[in-house]
Design an enzyme around this catalytic site. Sequence first.
Site, PDB file in Angstrom:
ATOM      1  N   GLN A 119     -20.528  22.689 -24.872  1.00 23.31           N
ATOM      2  CA  GLN A 119     -21.620  21.905 -24.372  1.00 23.31           C
ATOM      3  C   GLN A 119     -22.491  21.929 -25.976  1.00 23.31           C
ATOM      4  OE1 GLN A 119     -24.454  23.654 -22.369  1.00 23.31           O
ATOM      5  NE2 GLN A 119     -25.644  21.713 -21.746  1.00 23.31           N
ATOM      6  N   SER A 122     -28.078  22.548 -27.816  1.00 25.75           N
ATOM      7  CA  SER A 122     -29.080  23.039 -28.712  1.00 25.75           C
ATOM      8  C   SER A 122     -28.904  22.923 -30.048  1.00 25.75           C
ATOM      9  CB  SER A 122     -29.090  24.495 -28.274  1.00 25.75           C
ATOM     10  OG  SER A 122     -29.498  24.543 -26.768  1.00 25.75           O
ATOM     11  N   SER A 155     -21.743  28.147 -26.391  1.00 29.36           N
ATOM     12  CA  SER A 155     -21.081  28.920 -25.551  1.00 29.36           C
ATOM     13  C   SER A 155     -19.515  28.791 -25.736  1.00 29.36           C
ATOM     14  CB  SER A 155     -21.370  29.072 -24.090  1.00 29.36           C
ATOM     15  OG  SER A 155     -22.562  29.286 -23.878  1.00 29.36           O
ATOM     16  N   GLU A 238     -25.337  21.901 -15.030  1.00 26.08           N
ATOM     17  CA  GLU A 238     -25.404  23.109 -15.580  1.00 26.08           C
ATOM     18  C   GLU A 238     -26.086  24.168 -14.635  1.00 26.08           C
ATOM     19  OE1 GLU A 238     -27.384  23.289 -19.672  1.00 26.08           O
ATOM     20  OE2 GLU A 238     -26.462  25.321 -19.801  1.00 26.08           O
ATOM     21  N   GLU A 360     -39.432  29.886 -18.464  1.00 26.48           N
ATOM     22  CA  GLU A 360     -40.734  29.016 -18.420  1.00 26.48           C
ATOM     23  C   GLU A 360     -40.398  27.588 -18.255  1.00 26.48           C
ATOM     24  OE1 GLU A 360     -39.719  31.497 -20.977  1.00 26.48           O
ATOM     25  OE2 GLU A 360     -41.065  33.004 -20.014  1.00 26.48           O
TER      26      GLU A 360
HETATM   27  C1  LIG Z   1     -26.083  33.020 -23.326  1.00 22.66           C
HETATM   28  C2  LIG Z   1     -26.563  31.590 -23.947  1.00 22.66           C
HETATM   29  C3  LIG Z   1     -25.684  30.823 -23.931  1.00 22.66           C
HETATM   30  C4  LIG Z   1     -25.939  29.387 -24.493  1.00 22.66           C
HETATM   31  N1  LIG Z   1     -25.270  28.395 -24.426  1.00 22.66           N
HETATM   32  C5  LIG Z   1     -25.400  27.197 -25.080  1.00 22.66           C
HETATM   33  C6  LIG Z   1     -24.500  25.993 -25.063  1.00 22.66           C
HETATM   34  O1  LIG Z   1     -23.241  26.148 -24.478  1.00 22.66           O
HETATM   35  N2  LIG Z   1     -24.624  24.990 -25.396  1.00 22.66           N
HETATM   36  C7  LIG Z   1     -26.073  24.672 -25.696  1.00 22.66           C
HETATM   37  O2  LIG Z   1     -26.440  23.408 -25.968  1.00 22.66           O
HETATM   38  N3  LIG Z   1     -26.971  25.601 -25.803  1.00 22.66           N
HETATM   39  C8  LIG Z   1     -26.929  26.735 -25.126  1.00 22.66           C
HETATM   40  N4  LIG Z   1     -27.674  27.754 -25.208  1.00 22.66           N
HETATM   41  C9  LIG Z   1     -28.964  27.575 -25.585  1.00 22.66           C
HETATM   42  C10 LIG Z   1     -30.148  27.244 -24.567  1.00 22.66           C
HETATM   43  O3  LIG Z   1     -30.268  26.192 -23.824  1.00 22.66           O
HETATM   44  C11 LIG Z   1     -31.595  27.532 -25.340  1.00 22.66           C
HETATM   45  O4  LIG Z   1     -31.586  28.986 -26.100  1.00 22.66           O
HETATM   46  C12 LIG Z   1     -32.843  27.291 -24.583  1.00 22.66           C
HETATM   47  O5  LIG Z   1     -32.779  26.038 -24.265  1.00 22.66           O
HETATM   48  C13 LIG Z   1     -33.904  27.815 -25.243  1.00 22.66           C
HETATM   49  O6  LIG Z   1     -34.153  27.166 -26.483  1.00 22.66           O
HETATM   50  P1  LIG Z   1     -34.380  27.981 -27.832  1.00 22.66           P
HETATM   51  O7  LIG Z   1     -33.470  29.134 -27.785  1.00 22.66           O
HETATM   52  O8  LIG Z   1     -34.426  27.103 -28.801  1.00 22.66           O
HETATM   53  O9  LIG Z   1     -35.961  28.697 -27.648  1.00 22.66           O
HETATM   54  P2  LIG Z   1     -37.399  27.794 -27.743  1.00 22.66           P
HETATM   55  O10 LIG Z   1     -37.161  26.363 -27.344  1.00 22.66           O
HETATM   56  O11 LIG Z   1     -37.899  27.902 -29.294  1.00 22.66           O
HETATM   57  O12 LIG Z   1     -38.388  28.687 -26.768  1.00 22.66           O
HETATM   58  C14 LIG Z   1     -39.030  29.713 -27.347  1.00 22.66           C
HETATM   59  C15 LIG Z   1     -39.989  30.356 -26.315  1.00 22.66           C
HETATM   60  O13 LIG Z   1     -40.875  29.314 -26.046  1.00 22.66           O
HETATM   61  C16 LIG Z   1     -41.038  29.083 -24.415  1.00 22.66           C
HETATM   62  N5  LIG Z   1     -41.153  27.718 -24.537  1.00 22.66           N
HETATM   63  C17 LIG Z   1     -40.690  26.738 -25.112  1.00 22.66           C
HETATM   64  N6  LIG Z   1     -41.323  25.281 -24.741  1.00 22.66           N
HETATM   65  C18 LIG Z   1     -42.204  25.542 -23.664  1.00 22.66           C
HETATM   66  C19 LIG Z   1     -42.984  24.869 -22.950  1.00 22.66           C
HETATM   67  N7  LIG Z   1     -42.910  23.626 -22.983  1.00 22.66           N
HETATM   68  N8  LIG Z   1     -43.869  25.591 -22.024  1.00 22.66           N
HETATM   69  C20 LIG Z   1     -43.622  26.629 -21.768  1.00 22.66           C
HETATM   70  N9  LIG Z   1     -42.843  27.552 -22.585  1.00 22.66           N
HETATM   71  C21 LIG Z   1     -42.072  27.235 -23.607  1.00 22.66           C
HETATM   72  C22 LIG Z   1     -39.569  29.333 -24.229  1.00 22.66           C
HETATM   73  O14 LIG Z   1     -39.569  29.333 -22.803  1.00 22.66           O
HETATM   74  C23 LIG Z   1     -39.144  30.650 -24.900  1.00 22.66           C
HETATM   75  O15 LIG Z   1     -39.691  31.765 -24.269  1.00 22.66           O
HETATM   76  C24 LIG Z   1     -27.427  29.214 -24.625  1.00 22.66           C
HETATM   77  C25 LIG Z   1     -28.347  30.199 -24.838  1.00 22.66           C
HETATM   78  C26 LIG Z   1     -28.098  31.368 -24.407  1.00 22.66           C
HETATM   79  C27 LIG Z   1     -28.828  32.669 -24.678  1.00 22.66           C
END
Ligand SMILES: Cc1cc2nc3c(=O)[nH]c(=O)nc-3n(C[C@H](O)[C@H](O)[C@H](O)COP(=O)(O)OP(=O)(O)OC[C@H]3O[C@@H](n4cnc5c(N)ncnc54)[C@H](O)[C@@H]3O)c2cc1C
Length: 394
Positions: A119, A122, A155, A238, A360
Amino acid sequence: MDLEEYQRCARTWLAANAPGARAEGATEEDGLAAAKDFMARLYDAGYSGITWPAEWGGQGLTQAEERAFATEASEVTLPTYVFSIGLGMCGPTLVDLGTPEQKTRHIKKLLRGEDIWCQLFSEPGAGSDVASLQTRAVPSDDGGWVVNGQKVWTSVAQHADYGLLLARTDVDVPKHKGLTMFIVDMHADGVTVRPLKDMTGRAHFNEIFFDDVYIAPGNVVGQVNDGWSCAVTTLLHERLSISSGVGMSGQRDNPASFDSLRKIVDTSDPLVRDGLVELHIRSRALALFNAKLSQETKAGVFPGARGSAAKLLLAELVNFQADLAVSLAGPEAVAYEGAGGLAGAIALAPAMSLGGGTNEIMRNIIGDRVLNLPPEPRVDKNVPFKDLKVGTQS
Ligand SMILES: Cc1cc2nc3c(=O)[nH]c(=O)nc-3n(C[C@H](O)[C@H](O)[C@H](O)COP(=O)(O)OP(=O)(O)OC[C@H]3O[C@@H](n4cnc5c(N)ncnc54)[C@H](O)[C@@H]3O)c2cc1C
């Protein structure tokens, strides 16, 4: 065959065929080949895609058979991790939104484990706010598309044959309105996959680079520029599939589960028993909530934002379980090879609060759409994407 007989056959089949969480094999490639072999046998025996439509390659059976199989499968651990994105997210999205041609081409191979899916949502600058993504897809002269950009945290992409890609196809409209979902061939020229190691020491996810990647006509899922609603469909699947573990594998081989922990601790201690009982209650409550959501979904009742509640509960359960394991197992919890891989399970726990949407964000969704609290202010809702300061745009 009546249901009892069906369940008995499933039990017999699993006893003879379930090889454990990681299929046998000295190398990762051997393990992958064994997992694919298992998936093909699972499909041929009639246990993959139990409720998926028969016309596209599913077994076309009812929830009753699925529940019967899930009951038996919860007693073993199946090597289905590498197929989890396809089975839990990409496949259900294609069943809901794919063209007949896309379903014919992909569903059976996905269910048989012949094709592995990932998928691709991100990006480095777009995780929680995935609608801010910058990967661009522009039309080519023959009706296909050309993609440039970067994805991250994808992933199982190092093993994937296909991906569901969300890309920007119009920068002149607000961010949610200019996205399109595509099926992308992960072996196409211009796709570079780089595994990223997490703190368990294993590469569960990857970063992906698209350099002039050509996508042939016929690979748009849904409508051009309607990718956001397609993405919402995928995200719903998902959250449900993460919280329910895709309904196929139990926690038998999880070294931090109730069943594993009770074997390595002194259960005559009342404080130890307190912790284990709480773990059992939380696990059971989540399993029942998931069963309810799954039955409702299959009966056509849309679980909506309650899927986010299930995902949040799972993240909290996994982290509670990891904390409990640390407090109960003591030094064994940090000995990497000890306690049946307990340290690995503990190190993986925080990922559950991020992948599939952070805690969050789940709370925001629940507040907004389940509890009807005032939504977050959205100042960018009506601004053309090209005028937003997001990602590398300034
Ligand atoms: C093990 C794992 C597998 C994954 N697999 C996939 C995959 O297969 N495909 C894919 O596309 N993605 C995947 N992801 C990505 C995952 O969806 C993102 O890590 C997640 O959506 C958070 O985005 P970010 O890491 O950019 O953090 P950010 O969005 O930058 O967030 C940083 C912090 O700010 C907080 N935050 C951000 N916006 C807000 C808000 N509006 N209100 C309150 N708090 C907020 C968040 O909660 C977090 O604590 C995976 C992640 C992990 C850890």
